[in-house]
Design a protein around this motif. Structure first.
Motif, PDB file in Angstrom:
ATOM      1  N   ALA A   1       6.769  -0.087   3.135  1.00 50.93           N
ATOM      2  CA  ALA A   1       7.764  -1.093   2.776  1.00 50.93           C
ATOM      3  C   ALA A   1       9.093  -0.528   2.319  1.00 50.93           C
ATOM      4  O   ALA A   1      10.061  -1.280   2.181  1.00 50.93           O
ATOM      5  N   SER A   2       9.174   0.776   2.074  1.00 54.53           N
ATOM      6  CA  SER A   2      10.436   1.329   1.573  1.00 54.53           C
ATOM      7  C   SER A   2      11.451   1.611   2.676  1.00 54.53           C
ATOM      8  O   SER A   2      12.599   1.945   2.387  1.00 54.53           O
TER       9      SER A   2
ATOM     10  N   ALA B   1       7.384 -17.268   1.254  1.00 49.64           N
ATOM     11  CA  ALA B   1       6.144 -16.497   1.296  1.00 49.64           C
ATOM     12  C   ALA B   1       6.124 -15.467   0.168  1.00 49.64           C
ATOM     13  O   ALA B   1       7.142 -15.232  -0.505  1.00 49.64           O
ATOM     14  N   VAL B   2       4.977 -14.837  -0.031  1.00 50.79           N
ATOM     15  CA  VAL B   2       4.780 -13.901  -1.139  1.00 50.79           C
ATOM     16  C   VAL B   2       4.637 -12.489  -0.570  1.00 50.79           C
ATOM     17  O   VAL B   2       3.607 -12.160   0.029  1.00 50.79           O
ATOM     18  N   PRO B   3       5.657 -11.619  -0.715  1.00 52.81           N
ATOM     19  CA  PRO B   3       5.590 -10.279  -0.135  1.00 52.81           C
ATOM     20  C   PRO B   3       4.763  -9.317  -0.990  1.00 52.81           C
ATOM     21  O   PRO B   3       5.024  -9.152  -2.191  1.00 52.81           O
ATOM     22  N   VAL B   4       3.771  -8.692  -0.359  1.00 49.56           N
ATOM     23  CA  VAL B   4       2.944  -7.674  -0.992  1.00 49.56           C
ATOM     24  C   VAL B   4       3.245  -6.361  -0.283  1.00 49.56           C
ATOM     25  O   VAL B   4       2.941  -6.200   0.904  1.00 49.56           O
ATOM     26  N   ALA B   5       3.898  -5.434  -0.973  1.00 47.58           N
ATOM     27  CA  ALA B   5       4.365  -4.193  -0.354  1.00 47.58           C
ATOM     28  C   ALA B   5       3.368  -3.063  -0.588  1.00 47.58           C
ATOM     29  O   ALA B   5       2.647  -3.045  -1.594  1.00 47.58           O
ATOM     30  N   THR B   6       3.339  -2.111   0.340  1.00 42.06           N
ATOM     31  CA  THR B   6       2.554  -0.903   0.126  1.00 42.06           C
ATOM     32  C   THR B   6       3.456   0.317   0.184  1.00 42.06           C
ATOM     33  O   THR B   6       4.479   0.341   0.876  1.00 42.06           O
ATOM     34  N   THR B   7       3.050   1.338  -0.564  1.00 39.06           N
ATOM     35  CA  THR B   7       3.686   2.653  -0.527  1.00 39.06           C
ATOM     36  C   THR B   7       2.603   3.679  -0.823  1.00 39.06           C
ATOM     37  O   THR B   7       1.640   3.388  -1.528  1.00 39.06           O
ATOM     38  N   ARG B   8       2.729   4.860  -0.257  1.00 39.36           N
ATOM     39  CA  ARG B   8       1.660   5.847  -0.412  1.00 39.36           C
ATOM     40  C   ARG B   8       1.570   6.389  -1.832  1.00 39.36           C
ATOM     41  O   ARG B   8       0.486   6.600  -2.358  1.00 39.36           O
ATOM     42  N   THR B   9       2.702   6.676  -2.435  1.00 37.89           N
ATOM     43  CA  THR B   9       2.727   7.291  -3.762  1.00 37.89           C
ATOM     44  C   THR B   9       3.457   6.377  -4.738  1.00 37.89           C
ATOM     45  O   THR B   9       4.202   5.480  -4.321  1.00 37.89           O
ATOM     46  N   PRO B  10       3.286   6.596  -6.049  1.00 41.34           N
ATOM     47  CA  PRO B  10       3.917   5.690  -7.029  1.00 41.34           C
ATOM     48  C   PRO B  10       5.418   5.873  -7.178  1.00 41.34           C
ATOM     49  O   PRO B  10       6.060   5.089  -7.886  1.00 41.34           O
ATOM     50  N   ASP B  11       6.012   6.876  -6.523  1.00 43.49           N
ATOM     51  CA  ASP B  11       7.428   7.178  -6.727  1.00 43.49           C
ATOM     52  C   ASP B  11       8.344   5.985  -6.425  1.00 43.49           C
ATOM     53  O   ASP B  11       9.389   5.833  -7.061  1.00 43.49           O
ATOM     54  N   LYS B  12       7.953   5.161  -5.441  1.00 46.27           N
ATOM     55  CA  LYS B  12       8.836   4.089  -4.982  1.00 46.27           C
ATOM     56  C   LYS B  12       8.421   2.713  -5.514  1.00 46.27           C
ATOM     57  O   LYS B  12       9.056   1.714  -5.164  1.00 46.27           O
ATOM     58  N   LYS B  13       7.396   2.671  -6.333  1.00 49.73           N
ATOM     59  CA  LYS B  13       6.848   1.367  -6.748  1.00 49.73           C
ATOM     60  C   LYS B  13       7.879   0.515  -7.463  1.00 49.73           C
ATOM     61  O   LYS B  13       8.073  -0.668  -7.126  1.00 49.73           O
TER      62      LYS B  13
ATOM     63  N   VAL C   1      -0.165   0.945  -4.302  1.00 55.13           N
ATOM     64  CA  VAL C   1      -0.012   2.382  -4.070  1.00 55.13           C
ATOM     65  C   VAL C   1      -1.275   2.861  -3.358  1.00 55.13           C
ATOM     66  O   VAL C   1      -2.328   3.008  -3.981  1.00 55.13           O
ATOM     67  N   THR C   2      -1.174   3.094  -2.061  1.00 61.88           N
ATOM     68  CA  THR C   2      -2.382   3.286  -1.254  1.00 61.88           C
ATOM     69  C   THR C   2      -3.079   4.613  -1.509  1.00 61.88           C
ATOM     70  O   THR C   2      -4.277   4.737  -1.221  1.00 61.88           O
ATOM     71  N   ASP C   3      -2.377   5.633  -2.038  1.00 59.85           N
ATOM     72  CA  ASP C   3      -3.049   6.887  -2.385  1.00 59.85           C
ATOM     73  C   ASP C   3      -3.905   6.753  -3.644  1.00 59.85           C
ATOM     74  O   ASP C   3      -4.748   7.609  -3.900  1.00 59.85           O
ATOM     75  N   GLU C   4      -3.687   5.678  -4.406  1.00 57.02           N
ATOM     76  CA  GLU C   4      -4.373   5.526  -5.683  1.00 57.02           C
ATOM     77  C   GLU C   4      -5.240   4.269  -5.767  1.00 57.02           C
ATOM     78  O   GLU C   4      -6.098   4.170  -6.644  1.00 57.02           O
ATOM     79  N   GLU C   5      -4.992   3.290  -4.885  1.00 57.26           N
ATOM     80  CA  GLU C   5      -5.678   2.007  -4.987  1.00 57.26           C
ATOM     81  C   GLU C   5      -6.375   1.669  -3.673  1.00 57.26           C
ATOM     82  O   GLU C   5      -5.939   2.064  -2.596  1.00 57.26           O
ATOM     83  N   ASP C   6      -7.467   0.928  -3.776  1.00 52.62           N
ATOM     84  CA  ASP C   6      -8.167   0.418  -2.605  1.00 52.62           C
ATOM     85  C   ASP C   6      -7.405  -0.790  -2.077  1.00 52.62           C
ATOM     86  O   ASP C   6      -7.331  -1.825  -2.754  1.00 52.62           O
TER      87      ASP C   6
END
Length: 330
Positions: A154-155, A171-183, A196-201
């Motif tokens: 999403a970044s 609508a309700v946007p749910v974004a993903t990012t691999r690491t927490p840097d961009k959250k 944060v997909t590297d940390e969450e299911d």
């Protein structure tokens, strides 16, 4: 004489060269534009590498987006005059036209007027991202107010445009990012939730966010085997839209025996830009957003045209949030 970026072989950013060339006069249906800014896209990196969905014909130019001023008008062109402030849309093949230069020839059909008070850097960052998001999330009409939409990677500029577009239609946007840097930056950009997909299911977190229903739509530029994880986060009757191929591995079709019924499709912005009626609707949607401020492209970093190879290297580093823009001093 113009200065235009060309490459003689596919490869890394080092193959890009700024060359002096004669632009010439616009032909029928064309405009000559003095370029002030160029928006970079992942598609151009893939085209330069020879990994895009059509190959370059070397020596090749490249580029889909730009903002500038009309210098000359070809025969048969109406609606444009010398001095008009314009933006270039991704409505052509890079084997036919390109925007990486200080003076370019472009089809008038791939050009729109831009507000004179919209800075060229911003104007060059609009059309690929927002037309892509419009076509996938609005034109088909399946995403409704209150629906959750999962926006992966999403970044990037398209991801950020999708967040704003989802908000515009309720609508309700749910974004993903691999690491927490961009959250935090994604939350500030309008994401209702960031995973944060590297940390969450991912499927588990989506079920928590949606009270077990899953998202209505997943909008994904990555492809590859990861689409099976996305499918597990989509509710019954939902939609998986794949609009890129950042993961070059084969992309499986989610199996009906393992997931609720869902629709899967590939999508490209050219579905919109190659159809005059759909393009007119998309331009009207984006123009309305520009007028109200609901379309606000995010700029990450700018480079000068002479540093185009460095701009491509920076894009390949995947650290940006928003659009990378190349400015063209005159």
């Amino acid at each position: 004489m113009a200065h235009v970026v060309k490459f003689d072989r596919t490869g890394g950013p080092e193959v890009l060269e700024l060359r002096e060339t004669e632009t010439g006069e616009p032909g029928p249906g064309e405009l000559r534009i003095r370029v002030d800014a160029i928006g970079l896209n992942r598609a151009e990196v893939m085209f330069r590498e020879g990994a895009y969905f059509y190959p370059p014909r070397c020596p090749s130019g490249l580029g889909y987006e730009a903002a500038g001023v009309v210098e000359a008008v070809g025969d048969g062109v109406t609606g444009f005059a010398v001095g008009d402030h314009v933006s270039v849309l991704p409505a052509f093949l890079q084997t036919e036209y390109g925007t990486y230069g200080d003076h370019i020839l472009i089809p008038a059909a791939a050009t729109v007027h831009r507000p004179p008070d919209l800075a060229p850097e911003k104007a060059a960052a609009v059309w690929m991202a927002y037309l892509t998001a419009y076509g996938a999330l609005v034109e088909d009409g399946h995403l409704r107010p209150g629906d959750h939409v999962l926006i992966t990677a999403a970044s990037g500029s398209v991801g950020l445009a999708a967040i704003q577009t989802a908000r515009r239609i309720g609508a309700v946007p749910v974004a993903t990012t691999r690491t927490p840097d961009k959250k935090e930056r994604l939350l500030a950009a309008g994401a209702a939730h960031v995973i944060v997909t590297d940390e969450e299911d991912l499927p588990g977190r989506v079920k928590e966010i949606t009270d077990g229903r899953g998202v209505r739509t997943a909008f994904d530029p990555v492809a590859g085997p990861g689409v099976e994880t996305l499918a597990d986060a989509i509710g019954p009757g939902g939609h998986l839209i794949v609009y890129g191929a950042l993961d070059t591995r084969p992309t499986p079709l989610p199996r009906a025996t393992e997931f609720p019924a869902l629709s899967t499709r590939t999508y490209a912005v050219f579905e919109i830009t190659s159809d005059p009626g759909r393009l007119a609707r998309g331009v009207a949607f984006v123009d309305a957003g520009l007028a109200t401020g609901s379309v606000t492209p995010t700029l990450d970093r700018t480079f000068e045209l002479k540093d185009i190879a460095d701009a491509h290297r920076y894009m390949e580093g995947n650290s940006q949030v928003g659009k990378i823009v190349v400015t063209v001093p005159h």
